[in-house]
Write a protein that holds these residues in place. Structure first.
Motif, mmCIF file in Angstrom:
data_model
loop_
_atom_site.group_PDB
_atom_site.id
_atom_site.type_symbol
_atom_site.label_atom_id
_atom_site.label_comp_id
_atom_site.label_asym_id
_atom_site.label_seq_id
_atom_site.Cartn_x
_atom_site.Cartn_y
_atom_site.Cartn_z
ATOM 1 N N VAL A 118 11.929 8.500 67.204
ATOM 2 C CA VAL A 118 11.082 7.416 66.695
ATOM 3 C C VAL A 118 11.122 7.438 65.169
ATOM 4 O O VAL A 118 11.018 8.505 64.565
ATOM 5 C CB VAL A 118 9.629 7.544 67.237
ATOM 6 C CG1 VAL A 118 8.987 8.834 66.829
ATOM 7 C CG2 VAL A 118 8.771 6.373 66.823
ATOM 8 N N ASN A 136 7.031 4.409 62.233
ATOM 9 C CA ASN A 136 6.387 4.015 63.485
ATOM 10 C C ASN A 136 5.462 5.109 64.025
ATOM 11 O O ASN A 136 5.004 5.021 65.160
ATOM 12 C CB ASN A 136 7.437 3.659 64.532
ATOM 13 C CG ASN A 136 8.186 2.384 64.202
ATOM 14 O OD1 ASN A 136 7.946 1.757 63.168
ATOM 15 N ND2 ASN A 136 9.108 2.005 65.051
ATOM 16 N N PRO A 184 10.499 2.332 69.316
ATOM 17 C CA PRO A 184 9.497 3.253 69.852
ATOM 18 C C PRO A 184 8.449 3.559 68.790
ATOM 19 O O PRO A 184 8.680 3.378 67.597
ATOM 20 C CB PRO A 184 10.305 4.493 70.225
ATOM 21 C CG PRO A 184 11.500 4.438 69.339
ATOM 22 C CD PRO A 184 11.796 2.986 69.111
ATOM 23 N N THR A 204 7.648 3.234 74.293
ATOM 24 C CA THR A 204 9.062 2.877 74.252
ATOM 25 C C THR A 204 9.219 1.506 74.905
ATOM 26 O O THR A 204 8.307 1.028 75.597
ATOM 27 C CB THR A 204 9.938 3.903 75.001
ATOM 28 O OG1 THR A 204 9.537 3.947 76.372
ATOM 29 C CG2 THR A 204 9.820 5.291 74.379
#
Length: 143
Positions: free
Chosen positions: A31, A35, A47, A79
Motif C-alpha cells: 500500500v 494511503n 489499497p 483492497t
C-alpha cells in the motif's frame, strides 16, 4: 519522554501506528504510504490502511503525577479487485509490523500494545476487500 505535551491518547496512538506502518517495507510494498492515514470511511484510493477513531478509558493519577489510559481502536485495511487473499496479506503485514517492537508515543509511553483480533467483514460490493484489526494499548504520561 519528549519535551512535547502529550496529545489526546487516541490521537497519540494513531500517530504512532501510522509512523510505524509508513516505515515498514513489508507494508508499503502492499500500500502506498500516502494511503496510510487516519479515517473511518471507505477510502477513495486503494489499497489503503485507515486508522480509525478510538475509545479512551482514563484511569486517573498515580502518586507520581502520571495519568494512564487504555486506548482501543480499529485499523481498517482495504483492497479493490484483488480478492480477499490480498486483503488478508495486507492485514497480516500490518499486524506483523505492529508486533515488532514497542510503539513510541509522543509525550508519553506505551506500556502495552497488542492486536486483539482481525475480522474480514463482507462488503456489499464484492470488488472490495475489507479487514479490521482491533488494537488495545495502555498509554501513560506525566501531567
Amino acid at each position: 519522554m519528549s519535551e512535547f505535551t502529550m496529545l489526546e491518547p487516541t490521537t497519540a496512538l494513531q500517530i504512532a501506528i501510522r509512523e510505524r506502518l509508513i516505515l515498514d517495507a513489508n507494508v508499503f510494498a502492499l500500500v502506498p504510504r500516502e494511503n496510510i492515514r487516519s479515517n473511518f470511511t471507505r477510502p477513495d484510493k486503494m489499497p489503503a490502511v485507515l486508522i480509525g477513531n478510538g475509545t479512551t478509558e482514563l484511569h486517573g493519577h498515580d502518586y507520581a503525577g502520571q495519568r494512564a489510559a487504555w486506548v482501543y481502536l480499529d485499523i481498517h485495511v482495504w483492497t479493490i479487485g484483488e480478492g480477499l487473499d490480498a486483503t488478508k496479506a495486507l492485514a497480516f503485514a500490518v499486524s506483523n509490523s505492529l508486533d515488532h517492537k514497542k510503539l513510541q508515543i509522543e509525550g508519553g509511553y506505551c506500556d502495552h500494545f497488542k492486536v486483539t483480533r482481525i475480522v474480514y467483514p463482507r462488503d456489499p460490493n464484492p470488488d472490495y476487500g475489507h479487514g479490521v484489526l482491533s488494537v488495545e494499548a495502555l498509554i501513560r504520561w506525566v501531567v
